[in-house]
Design a protein around this motif. Sequence first.
Motif, PDB file in Angstrom:
ATOM      1  N   MET A   1     -14.573   9.501  34.432  1.00 24.58           N
ATOM      2  CA  MET A   1     -12.994   9.578  35.029  1.00 24.58           C
ATOM      3  C   MET A   1     -13.483   9.487  36.596  1.00 24.58           C
ATOM      4  N   LYS A   2     -12.571   8.973  37.172  1.00 25.42           N
ATOM      5  CA  LYS A   2     -12.565   8.785  38.704  1.00 25.42           C
ATOM      6  C   LYS A   2     -11.297   9.909  39.096  1.00 25.42           C
ATOM      7  N   LEU A   3     -12.041  10.348  39.990  1.00 19.88           N
ATOM      8  CA  LEU A   3     -10.742  11.420  40.785  1.00 19.88           C
ATOM      9  C   LEU A   3     -10.227  10.636  41.675  1.00 19.88           C
ATOM     10  N   PRO A   4      -8.841  11.547  42.085  1.00 18.07           N
ATOM     11  CA  PRO A   4      -8.116  10.771  43.175  1.00 18.07           C
ATOM     12  C   PRO A   4      -8.724  10.822  44.406  1.00 18.07           C
ATOM     13  N   ASP A   5      -8.265   9.893  45.308  1.00 17.18           N
ATOM     14  CA  ASP A   5      -9.087   9.792  46.727  1.00 17.18           C
ATOM     15  C   ASP A   5      -9.071  10.947  47.493  1.00 17.18           C
ATOM     16  N   HIS A   6      -8.105  11.774  47.504  1.00 19.85           N
ATOM     17  CA  HIS A   6      -7.946  12.924  48.276  1.00 19.85           C
ATOM     18  C   HIS A   6      -9.065  14.165  47.888  1.00 19.85           C
ATOM     19  N   GLU A   7      -9.080  14.162  46.632  1.00 19.30           N
ATOM     20  CA  GLU A   7     -10.070  14.953  45.864  1.00 19.30           C
ATOM     21  C   GLU A   7     -11.687  14.717  46.117  1.00 19.30           C
ATOM     22  N   GLN A   8     -11.775  13.183  46.219  1.00 13.99           N
ATOM     23  CA  GLN A   8     -13.274  12.736  46.307  1.00 13.99           C
ATOM     24  C   GLN A   8     -13.353  12.908  47.734  1.00 13.99           C
ATOM     25  N   GLN A   9     -12.675  13.099  48.828  1.00 14.62           N
ATOM     26  CA  GLN A   9     -12.958  13.050  50.062  1.00 14.62           C
ATOM     27  C   GLN A   9     -13.141  14.531  50.411  1.00 14.62           C
ATOM     28  N   GLU A  10     -12.285  15.533  49.780  1.00 12.91           N
ATOM     29  CA  GLU A  10     -12.802  16.663  49.773  1.00 12.91           C
ATOM     30  C   GLU A  10     -14.071  17.254  49.389  1.00 12.91           C
ATOM     31  N   LEU A  11     -14.356  16.676  47.941  1.00 10.38           N
ATOM     32  CA  LEU A  11     -15.881  16.921  47.772  1.00 10.38           C
ATOM     33  C   LEU A  11     -16.757  16.281  48.552  1.00 10.38           C
ATOM     34  N   ASP A  12     -16.467  15.166  49.202  1.00  2.33           N
ATOM     35  CA  ASP A  12     -17.724  14.553  49.986  1.00  2.33           C
ATOM     36  C   ASP A  12     -17.726  15.416  51.427  1.00  2.33           C
ATOM     37  N   GLU A  13     -16.629  16.120  51.766  1.00  2.00           N
ATOM     38  CA  GLU A  13     -16.656  16.855  53.033  1.00  2.00           C
ATOM     39  C   GLU A  13     -17.420  18.292  52.553  1.00  2.00           C
ATOM     40  N   ILE A  14     -17.071  18.976  51.647  1.00  2.00           N
ATOM     41  CA  ILE A  14     -17.982  19.905  51.132  1.00  2.00           C
ATOM     42  C   ILE A  14     -19.394  19.626  50.880  1.00  2.00           C
ATOM     43  N   GLU A  15     -19.887  18.801  50.290  1.00  2.00           N
ATOM     44  CA  GLU A  15     -21.361  18.061  50.310  1.00  2.00           C
ATOM     45  C   GLU A  15     -22.045  18.025  51.591  1.00  2.00           C
ATOM     46  N   ARG A  16     -20.813  17.586  52.438  1.00  2.00           N
ATOM     47  CA  ARG A  16     -21.464  17.156  53.951  1.00  2.00           C
ATOM     48  C   ARG A  16     -21.738  18.308  54.662  1.00  2.00           C
ATOM     49  N   ARG A  17     -20.773  19.533  54.468  1.00  2.00           N
ATOM     50  CA  ARG A  17     -20.798  20.722  55.149  1.00  2.00           C
ATOM     51  C   ARG A  17     -22.191  21.709  54.579  1.00  2.00           C
ATOM     52  N   LEU A  18     -22.250  21.546  53.129  1.00  2.00           N
ATOM     53  CA  LEU A  18     -23.489  22.065  52.553  1.00  2.00           C
ATOM     54  C   LEU A  18     -24.836  21.448  53.160  1.00  2.00           C
ATOM     55  N   ALA A  19     -24.809  20.116  53.388  1.00  2.00           N
ATOM     56  CA  ALA A  19     -26.026  19.619  53.770  1.00  2.00           C
ATOM     57  C   ALA A  19     -26.288  20.147  55.078  1.00  2.00           C
ATOM     58  N   GLU A  20     -25.311  20.307  56.150  1.00  2.71           N
ATOM     59  CA  GLU A  20     -25.445  20.959  57.464  1.00  2.71           C
ATOM     60  C   GLU A  20     -25.862  22.490  57.422  1.00  2.71           C
ATOM     61  N   ASP A  21     -25.329  23.130  56.588  1.00  2.00           N
ATOM     62  CA  ASP A  21     -25.289  24.642  56.654  1.00  2.00           C
ATOM     63  C   ASP A  21     -26.865  24.702  56.051  1.00  2.00           C
ATOM     64  N   ASP A  22     -27.011  24.241  54.823  1.00  2.00           N
ATOM     65  CA  ASP A  22     -28.380  24.773  54.013  1.00  2.00           C
ATOM     66  C   ASP A  22     -28.865  23.442  53.678  1.00  2.00           C
ATOM     67  N   PRO A  23     -29.834  22.786  54.390  1.00  2.72           N
ATOM     68  CA  PRO A  23     -30.324  21.457  53.843  1.00  2.72           C
ATOM     69  C   PRO A  23     -31.227  21.569  52.753  1.00  2.72           C
ATOM     70  N   LYS A  24     -32.149  22.691  52.772  1.00  2.00           N
ATOM     71  CA  LYS A  24     -32.865  23.028  51.390  1.00  2.00           C
ATOM     72  C   LYS A  24     -32.002  23.212  50.194  1.00  2.00           C
ATOM     73  N   LEU A  25     -31.148  23.962  50.273  1.00  2.00           N
ATOM     74  CA  LEU A  25     -30.457  24.190  49.044  1.00  2.00           C
ATOM     75  C   LEU A  25     -29.782  22.668  48.578  1.00  2.00           C
ATOM     76  N   ALA A  26     -29.215  21.844  49.602  1.00  2.00           N
ATOM     77  CA  ALA A  26     -28.771  20.401  49.432  1.00  2.00           C
ATOM     78  C   ALA A  26     -29.679  19.703  48.718  1.00  2.00           C
ATOM     79  N   ALA A  27     -30.984  19.940  49.138  1.00  2.00           N
ATOM     80  CA  ALA A  27     -32.007  18.984  48.477  1.00  2.00           C
ATOM     81  C   ALA A  27     -32.395  19.374  47.316  1.00  2.00           C
TER      82      ALA A  27
END
Length: 95
Positions: A1-27
């Motif tokens: 099931m595909k997410l709406p574009d705005h929800e996908q953008q929000e998830l991508d932003e959360i993922e990007r911030r997580l990778a910046e804040d805690d790279p070990k956890l993201a990995a």
Amino acid sequence: MKLPDHEQQELDEIERRLAEDDPKLAAKLTRPAPKVPHRTMVVGGLLALHVIGLLFVMAGVTTSSVVLVAAGACVVLGVFGGFAVRVWREREKQV
């Protein structure tokens, strides 16, 4: 099931911030979960059967039941035999 574009953008932003804040956890979160090797599962199953056989023997001795002692002994010896055959086959493959 595909997410709406705005929800996908929000998830991508959360993922990007997580990778910046805690790279070990993201990995750690992006790595697949380790699988249990087949050999470990087989040995674990044989060990569990062996323990069950020993419990049957102990229950048979406690209740003075020859049938339980015999059944437990058969399970214990069967597991031992199965393990011995498995090891023998693996050694034959290596030679």
